[in-house]
Design an enzyme around this catalytic site. Sequence first.
Site, PDB file in Angstrom:
ATOM      1  N   ALA A  91      24.107  18.859 -14.388  1.00 21.81           N
ATOM      2  CA  ALA A  91      24.428  17.437 -14.283  1.00 21.81           C
ATOM      3  C   ALA A  91      23.250  16.723 -13.627  1.00 21.81           C
ATOM      4  CB  ALA A  91      25.698  17.241 -13.470  1.00 21.81           C
ATOM      5  N   GLY A 117      26.439  21.876 -14.936  1.00 19.18           N
ATOM      6  CA  GLY A 117      27.162  21.151 -15.975  1.00 19.18           C
ATOM      7  C   GLY A 117      26.764  21.569 -17.368  1.00 19.18           C
ATOM      8  N   GLU A 163      28.788  24.560 -18.101  1.00 24.11           N
ATOM      9  CA  GLU A 163      30.165  24.120 -18.328  1.00 24.11           C
ATOM     10  C   GLU A 163      30.317  23.482 -19.699  1.00 24.11           C
ATOM     11  OE1 GLU A 163      31.852  23.062 -13.927  1.00 24.11           O
ATOM     12  OE2 GLU A 163      30.137  21.885 -14.633  1.00 24.11           O
ATOM     13  N   GLU A 205      25.805  25.209  -8.298  1.00 30.56           N
ATOM     14  CA  GLU A 205      26.294  24.114  -7.461  1.00 30.56           C
ATOM     15  C   GLU A 205      26.396  24.495  -5.983  1.00 30.56           C
ATOM     16  OE1 GLU A 205      28.004  23.337 -11.607  1.00 30.56           O
ATOM     17  OE2 GLU A 205      27.660  25.090 -10.328  1.00 30.56           O
TER      18      GLU A 205
END
Length: 290
Positions: free
Chosen positions: A98, A141, A144, A164
């Site tokens: 992300a 992300g 994911e 993360e």
Amino acid sequence: KDPLLRTMLKLSTLTGSVRVVSRSSLRYFAAAPEMIKLETVGEKKKVALITLNRPKALNALCNQLMTELREVLQKLDGDKSIGAIVITGSDRAFAAGADIKEMKDREFSSTYSSRFLEDWCAVSDVNKPVIAAVNGFALGGGCELALMCDIIYAGDKAQFGQPEINIGTIPGAGGTQRWARSAGKSVAMEVCLTGERMGATEAKEVGIVSKVFPAAECVPAAIKLGEKIAAQSPLIVQMCKEGVNRAFETTLREGLHVERRLFHATFATKDRKEGMSAFAEKRNPEWKSE
């Protein structure tokens, strides 16, 4: 060439952002998307290829990119000419995570009340099969996003991970959940608690990846898979995907019940009758998606 397409390509060169879409894809947008490329590919043009295109940021998933991705996926889901969707990135990165710069100053109240990241689920809500073709980094992300897809094909240099923990947070778009369901609790704990990366071969061994290819062959293999799926009845493919997803999300007893009901439902379709008739008559079926 089409004047509108030529103008878009010229503007993209001036701004430094590649805005390449196929001519047929222009109908989806008032203006071409900035952070993804969209093409129809395959021999019969029944596969949509979405390429994440934020190269300077290693395809970091910012709000704009995810909004564009969500919008095009929703459009493709309603396009009867498309039977399967492939999502890929660059040779260097599928998506490196992300966008941390975009998130670092967020406050709890607005993050919670706006249900931040909830709209990312649009990827897994698509009715049509979605294939991730992963080369390079698929981290945070980006990992994911790959896990939201129905099938993951990986290049042999691909790396998966949830880093993360290294920046004081946890996965927020399914990392703790999908790793645990696909690879088991122990692997999920190790990946999420250490932030260590996992190579493509190991990812296949633990069940995250379906197949591993030399990097240059990954996207073509994913497109070929998409073509094979797109040759089936779109209606029956959707029902089959629903059955597999139910196995992923619920108990065995409930999953078996749903599977039987979906199986029974195929007998109400013209495509089930056509498929069995074609088999008996030794000919290729002609699907109507009815």
